[in-house]
Design a protein around this motif. Structure first.
Motif, mmCIF file in Angstrom:
data_model
loop_
_atom_site.group_PDB
_atom_site.id
_atom_site.type_symbol
_atom_site.label_atom_id
_atom_site.label_comp_id
_atom_site.label_asym_id
_atom_site.label_seq_id
_atom_site.Cartn_x
_atom_site.Cartn_y
_atom_site.Cartn_z
ATOM 1 N N LYS A 272 42.279 40.226 44.147
ATOM 2 C CA LYS A 272 41.289 41.290 44.304
ATOM 3 C C LYS A 272 40.630 41.577 42.955
ATOM 4 C CE LYS A 272 42.897 41.924 48.540
ATOM 5 N NZ LYS A 272 42.146 41.532 49.733
ATOM 6 N N ASP A 273 39.539 42.371 43.011
ATOM 7 C CA ASP A 273 38.882 42.783 41.773
ATOM 8 C C ASP A 273 39.408 44.117 41.267
ATOM 9 O OD1 ASP A 273 37.869 44.236 43.848
ATOM 10 O OD2 ASP A 273 35.786 44.185 43.158
ATOM 11 N N TYR A 274 40.457 44.639 41.882
ATOM 12 C CA TYR A 274 41.116 45.845 41.378
ATOM 13 C C TYR A 274 42.614 45.556 41.280
ATOM 14 C CZ TYR A 274 41.775 46.299 46.448
ATOM 15 O OH TYR A 274 42.085 46.065 47.762
ATOM 16 N N TRP A 275 43.288 46.177 40.269
ATOM 17 C CA TRP A 275 44.692 45.829 40.019
ATOM 18 C C TRP A 275 45.580 47.039 39.742
ATOM 19 C CZ3 TRP A 275 46.174 47.536 35.223
ATOM 20 C CH2 TRP A 275 45.156 47.792 34.300
ATOM 21 N N LEU A 276 45.042 48.239 39.802
ATOM 22 C CA LEU A 276 45.835 49.420 39.460
ATOM 23 C C LEU A 276 46.930 49.675 40.494
ATOM 24 C CD1 LEU A 276 43.016 51.844 38.248
ATOM 25 C CD2 LEU A 276 44.750 50.712 36.845
ATOM 26 N N HIS A 277 48.129 50.024 40.000
ATOM 27 C CA HIS A 277 49.267 50.386 40.848
ATOM 28 C C HIS A 277 49.964 51.612 40.233
ATOM 29 C CE1 HIS A 277 48.625 46.343 42.365
ATOM 30 N NE2 HIS A 277 49.439 46.618 43.370
ATOM 31 N N PRO A 278 50.568 52.452 41.044
ATOM 32 C CA PRO A 278 51.319 53.591 40.492
ATOM 33 C C PRO A 278 52.553 53.115 39.729
ATOM 34 C CG PRO A 278 50.828 53.907 42.834
ATOM 35 C CD PRO A 278 50.518 52.488 42.510
ATOM 36 N N ASN A 279 52.975 53.951 38.768
ATOM 37 C CA ASN A 279 54.232 53.766 38.037
ATOM 38 C C ASN A 279 54.228 52.507 37.160
ATOM 39 O OD1 ASN A 279 56.739 54.970 37.458
ATOM 40 N ND2 ASN A 279 57.810 53.472 38.710
ATOM 41 N N LEU A 334 61.255 40.155 26.852
ATOM 42 C CA LEU A 334 61.870 39.239 27.795
ATOM 43 C C LEU A 334 63.022 39.903 28.535
ATOM 44 C CD1 LEU A 334 61.879 35.915 25.732
ATOM 45 C CD2 LEU A 334 60.307 36.580 27.548
ATOM 46 N N ASP A 335 63.255 39.458 29.767
ATOM 47 C CA ASP A 335 64.327 39.977 30.636
ATOM 48 C C ASP A 335 64.113 41.439 31.004
ATOM 49 O OD1 ASP A 335 65.618 37.507 30.642
ATOM 50 O OD2 ASP A 335 66.729 37.993 28.809
ATOM 51 N N LYS A 336 62.855 41.897 30.985
ATOM 52 C CA LYS A 336 62.507 43.243 31.436
ATOM 53 C C LYS A 336 61.740 43.139 32.756
ATOM 54 C CE LYS A 336 64.085 45.691 27.944
ATOM 55 N NZ LYS A 336 65.131 46.713 28.103
ATOM 56 N N GLU A 337 61.823 44.211 33.541
ATOM 57 C CA GLU A 337 61.163 44.198 34.847
ATOM 58 C C GLU A 337 59.660 44.426 34.717
ATOM 59 O OE1 GLU A 337 62.912 46.792 37.665
ATOM 60 O OE2 GLU A 337 64.937 45.993 37.444
ATOM 61 N N VAL A 338 58.907 43.699 35.528
ATOM 62 C CA VAL A 338 57.450 43.831 35.569
ATOM 63 C C VAL A 338 57.026 43.937 37.030
ATOM 64 C CG1 VAL A 338 57.065 42.574 33.418
ATOM 65 C CG2 VAL A 338 57.116 41.332 35.585
ATOM 66 N N LEU A 339 55.777 44.333 37.232
ATOM 67 C CA LEU A 339 55.176 44.382 38.565
ATOM 68 C C LEU A 339 53.984 43.428 38.591
ATOM 69 C CD1 LEU A 339 55.165 45.842 41.374
ATOM 70 C CD2 LEU A 339 53.396 47.328 40.421
ATOM 71 N N VAL A 340 53.950 42.573 39.588
ATOM 72 C CA VAL A 340 52.806 41.660 39.759
ATOM 73 C C VAL A 340 51.663 42.471 40.374
ATOM 74 C CG1 VAL A 340 51.995 39.509 40.755
ATOM 75 C CG2 VAL A 340 54.402 39.746 40.130
ATOM 76 N N VAL A 341 50.582 42.677 39.604
ATOM 77 C CA VAL A 341 49.501 43.561 40.027
ATOM 78 C C VAL A 341 48.332 42.812 40.653
ATOM 79 C CG1 VAL A 341 50.076 45.312 38.323
ATOM 80 C CG2 VAL A 341 48.492 43.499 37.703
ATOM 81 N N ASN A 342 48.341 41.481 40.575
ATOM 82 C CA ASN A 342 47.244 40.712 41.173
ATOM 83 C C ASN A 342 47.711 39.281 41.404
ATOM 84 O OD1 ASN A 342 44.719 40.338 42.257
ATOM 85 N ND2 ASN A 342 43.599 40.979 40.452
#
Length: 390
Positions: A272-279, A334-342
């Motif tokens: 998508k052309d938008y990627w914002l997510h809460p938290n 490294l070895d930290k949690e991330v969120l896939v935003v797109n």
């Protein structure tokens, strides 16, 4: 000299002068006061009330600049939406109608120096479709209201239903045609065609009948010998013809190909052309609000209309609403949690496993769901973001 009395010609003349638009250089945006001449503006700038407003502006210039810019943009976009809708319109024409209102926000109080800069910003943020011609900039409003989105979804659903109906009707007609052709062919074969016997006078009738003698192997070899030979040949074929097992490499390559096709399908569906997510933790990259917030990290508390977010700065604790064009993602250690935003795995939580600074990409491991444990490589920096609290 005192003020003119009500009803006198001088009073009416003053009222007529104050009714229309005055010169912009004699307008004070902080005090929202329009002066009629240079002497009046000079007296206003020396007044105590104006000095108090300047002190307030000096304490937080970015805040006032942001508020004025937001009010100007909201008024301009509201006029564009209500007056012109989604028609392609000259940007200067909309601006002239906007400033015709006496109490409008002047552009010299915003962070945009010219109308062209403002129109370019609207195009970058995805609020309008902006194009430049010989006659100037033209804008087309992009309606993202819930009512418009619902109308668009209903229209697409209706079009899909009509298309499905047409396809079903076409398929039904093709089946009927094939069935009719097959039935017509069988009738032609089953019916015998009779022709009239015609012969010339005084010509004898000749019948040419040829009977071929069929070969019977049983009469030569005997039934038992022929049966024994056939069973022996069939048993040899069963012994020597065995199915060849597929190599492991081909099965593995087929599985990899299926996974790649699945990822391509997900990429087309979730890009998508938008990627914002809460938290998620983001970085503020705009200098329009001053050096205080420039390159400061903040957490997204709420997403508004997909393209804007309500953020809270981690150091100062201040809150504001910003567009996604003013933010960028944050890459953790490294070895930290991330969120896939797109991208293909949009919305999935993952663990950062590897960082490739040369290619500007990372490798991640999916943490939850049916794809738990899958390693995804070559994920771009802008497609992942650090989770708040990790």
């Amino acid at each position: 000299m005192g003020r003119a009395e009500v009803g006198t010609p001088k009073y009416l003349a003053n009222k007529m002068k104050a009714k229309g638009l005055q010169k912009l250089r004699w307008y004070c945006q902080m005090c929202e006061k329009q002066c009629r001449d240079e002497n009046g503006f000079k007296c206003h700038t020396m007044s105590e009330s104006h000095q108090r407003q300047l002190l307030l502006f000096a304490d937080s210039p970015g805040k006032f600049l942001h508020n004025f810019s937001k009010e100007f943009s909201d008024g301009y976009m509201e006029l564009l939406r209500r007056r012109f809708g989604t028609k392609r319109t000259n940007a200067n024409k909309i601006y002239q109608e906007y400033i015709a209102h006496k109490e409008h926000i002047h552009m010299n109080a915003t962070r945009w120096l010219t109308l062209s800069d403002y129109v370019k910003w609207l195009g970058r943020t995805g609020q309008v479709v902006a194009d430049e011609t010989e006659k100037g900039w033209f804008v087309t409003y992009i309606d993202r209201s819930p009512e418009a989105m619902e109308r668009q979804a209903n229209a697409e659903r209706k079009e899909k239903m009509e298309k499905d109906d047409e396809e079903r009707m076409t398929e039904f007609i093709e089946k009927q045609i094939k069935k009719a052709k097959s039935n017509y062919g069988e009738e032609d074969e089953s019916q015998e065609k009779y022709t009239e016997l015609k012969r010339e006078e005084e010509q004898p009738l000749k019948l040419d009948i040829r009977l071929e003698k069929k070969f019977q192997p049983e009469s030569i070899l005997g039934k038992s010998a022929l049966h024994t030979k056939r069973t022996a040949a069939e048993s040899d074929e069963k012994v020597f013809k065995k199915p060849k097992p597929l190599p492991a490499e081909s099965s593995r390559s087929a599985l990899d190909e299926i996974i790649k096709l699945e990822e391509r399908h997900k990429e087309r569906a979730n890009r998508k052309d938008y990627w914002l997510h809460p938290n998620i933790v983001v970085k503020f990259i705009s200098s329009s609000m001053g050096d205080k917030f420039y390159k400061q990290k903040a957490v997204v508390q709420e997403v508004i209309d997909k393209y804007r977010a309500k953020i809270k700065f981690l150091e100062s604790g201040e809150k504001c609403k910003v567009d996604q064009a003013h933010l960028e993602t944050v890459i953790p250690a490294l070895d930290k949690e991330v969120l896939v935003v797109n991208g293909a795995y949009r919305g999935s939580e993952a663990l950062l496993k590897k960082l490739d600074e040369r290619k500007y990409c990372v490798s991640i491991e999916i943490l939850h769901g049916p794809l738990k444990g899958r390693i995804v490589e070559n994920v771009q920096y802008e497609d992942i973001c650090k989770l708040y609290g990790t």
